[in-house]
Design a protein around this motif. Structure first.
Motif, short mmCIF file in Angstrom:
data_model
loop_
_atom_site.label_atom_id
_atom_site.label_comp_id
_atom_site.label_asym_id
_atom_site.label_seq_id
_atom_site.Cartn_x
_atom_site.Cartn_y
_atom_site.Cartn_z
N ILE A 3 -56.15 42.27 -6.34
CA ILE A 3 -57.15 42.16 -7.40
C ILE A 3 -57.55 40.71 -7.62
CG2 ILE A 3 -55.52 42.07 -9.34
CD1 ILE A 3 -57.52 43.83 -10.88
N VAL A 4 -56.61 39.79 -7.48
CA VAL A 4 -56.92 38.37 -7.65
C VAL A 4 -57.79 37.90 -6.49
CG1 VAL A 4 -55.94 36.05 -7.78
CG2 VAL A 4 -54.83 37.94 -8.98
N TRP A 5 -57.37 38.18 -5.26
CA TRP A 5 -58.14 37.76 -4.09
C TRP A 5 -59.57 38.31 -4.13
CZ3 TRP A 5 -53.34 37.58 -0.81
CH2 TRP A 5 -53.21 36.35 -0.17
N ALA A 6 -59.71 39.52 -4.62
CA ALA A 6 -61.03 40.17 -4.64
C ALA A 6 -62.05 39.40 -5.47
CB ALA A 6 -60.90 41.60 -5.16
N HIS A 7 -61.60 38.61 -6.42
CA HIS A 7 -62.53 37.87 -7.29
C HIS A 7 -62.93 36.51 -6.73
CE1 HIS A 7 -61.58 41.07 -10.04
NE2 HIS A 7 -62.68 40.72 -10.69
N PHE A 8 -62.19 36.02 -5.76
CA PHE A 8 -62.56 34.75 -5.15
C PHE A 8 -63.68 34.98 -4.15
CE2 PHE A 8 -58.63 33.40 -6.98
CZ PHE A 8 -58.77 32.03 -7.17
N ASP A 9 -64.65 34.12 -4.15
CA ASP A 9 -65.78 34.20 -3.23
C ASP A 9 -65.30 33.83 -1.83
OD1 ASP A 9 -68.09 33.82 -1.71
OD2 ASP A 9 -69.21 32.95 -3.38
N THR A 10 -65.27 34.79 -0.92
CA THR A 10 -64.75 34.54 0.43
C THR A 10 -65.56 33.50 1.20
OG1 THR A 10 -65.98 36.43 1.32
CG2 THR A 10 -63.69 36.82 0.66
N SER A 11 -66.81 33.32 0.82
CA SER A 11 -67.63 32.31 1.50
C SER A 11 -67.33 30.90 0.99
CB SER A 11 -69.11 32.62 1.36
OG SER A 11 -69.53 32.45 0.01
N HIS A 67 -55.57 29.74 -8.69
CA HIS A 67 -56.62 28.89 -8.15
C HIS A 67 -56.37 28.75 -6.65
CE1 HIS A 67 -53.71 25.56 -8.41
NE2 HIS A 67 -54.52 24.85 -7.64
N ASN A 68 -57.41 28.35 -5.95
CA ASN A 68 -57.29 28.22 -4.50
C ASN A 68 -57.18 26.75 -4.10
OD1 ASN A 68 -60.12 28.09 -5.31
ND2 ASN A 68 -60.55 27.85 -3.13
N HIS A 69 -56.59 26.54 -2.93
CA HIS A 69 -56.51 25.22 -2.31
C HIS A 69 -57.32 25.26 -1.02
CE1 HIS A 69 -52.57 23.36 -4.14
NE2 HIS A 69 -53.55 23.47 -5.03
N PRO A 70 -58.51 24.70 -1.04
CA PRO A 70 -59.34 24.69 0.18
C PRO A 70 -58.66 23.98 1.36
CG PRO A 70 -60.69 24.17 -1.72
CD PRO A 70 -59.26 24.18 -2.18
N SER A 71 -57.73 23.09 1.06
CA SER A 71 -57.01 22.37 2.13
C SER A 71 -56.10 23.29 2.93
CB SER A 71 -56.15 21.26 1.51
OG SER A 71 -55.10 21.83 0.74
N GLU A 72 -55.87 24.51 2.42
CA GLU A 72 -54.95 25.49 3.00
C GLU A 72 -53.49 25.06 2.90
OE1 GLU A 72 -56.19 26.98 6.81
OE2 GLU A 72 -58.19 27.47 6.06
N ASN A 73 -53.22 24.03 2.08
CA ASN A 73 -51.86 23.58 1.81
C ASN A 73 -51.41 24.27 0.52
OD1 ASN A 73 -49.53 22.25 1.11
ND2 ASN A 73 -50.38 20.20 1.28
N THR A 105 -54.86 30.54 -0.52
CA THR A 105 -55.74 30.12 0.55
C THR A 105 -56.44 31.40 0.99
OG1 THR A 105 -54.22 30.51 2.40
CG2 THR A 105 -54.07 28.36 1.30
N SER A 106 -57.24 31.34 2.02
CA SER A 106 -57.92 32.56 2.46
C SER A 106 -56.95 33.56 3.09
CB SER A 106 -59.04 32.23 3.44
OG SER A 106 -58.55 31.51 4.53
N THR A 107 -55.72 33.13 3.43
CA THR A 107 -54.78 34.03 4.11
C THR A 107 -53.40 34.12 3.47
OG1 THR A 107 -54.10 32.25 5.60
CG2 THR A 107 -55.89 33.69 6.36
N GLU A 108 -53.04 33.17 2.59
CA GLU A 108 -51.68 33.14 2.04
C GLU A 108 -51.73 32.84 0.54
OE1 GLU A 108 -48.73 31.22 5.08
OE2 GLU A 108 -50.50 29.94 4.89
N HIS A 109 -50.57 32.95 -0.09
CA HIS A 109 -50.46 32.56 -1.48
C HIS A 109 -49.07 32.03 -1.78
CE1 HIS A 109 -48.48 36.47 -1.92
NE2 HIS A 109 -47.98 36.00 -3.05
#
Length: 118
Positions: A3-11, A67-73, A105-109
């Motif tokens: 549910i959390v991931w679904a709200h983040f804009d994948t683009s 929140h997301n980390h665009p750095s993928e870190n 991140t787009s693949t992990e949390h």
């Protein structure tokens, strides 16, 4: 978690930070989710009052921030720890439980609760 991931804009998840709060009732059923901020490449602004205002308005007894980390870190920054403490301290005054802080991140949390940071 979905549910959390679904709200983040994948683009945008890999290049722009966003911050969300997920509100829960006493039985941990979702009452709602609110975008708190959407900012730049390396940071996002978070106003604790907006987080807690929404919690009060939907009668939440607990909430999860993410929140997301665009750095993928996935490693939390010093600012992430400072922000989490500020949110937790404020929510404790209102007896609304901060249950977790997720970094995506787009693949992990990473879960602050699972890592023992909360």
């Amino acid at each position: 978690m979905d549910i959390v991931w679904a709200h983040f804009d994948t683009s945008e998840i890999d290049y722009r930070e966003s911050f969300y709060a997920l509100y829960l009732n006493q039985a941990n059923k979702v009452l709602g989710i609110k975008k708190i901020s959407k900012c730049g490449i390396t940071s996002t602004l978070v106003d604790v009052r907006i987080i807690l205002q929404a919690a009060l308005l939907c009668n939440a007894t607990g909430f999860i921030v993410s929140h997301n980390h665009p750095s993928e870190n996935l490693r939390p920054s010093p600012e992430d720890f400072k922000m989490t403490k500020k949110i937790k301290d404020a929510s404790d005054l209102l007896s609304i439980r901060l249950l977790d802080h997720l970094i995506l991140t787009s693949t992990e949390h990473l879960s602050f609760a699972d890592e023992g940071y909360l």
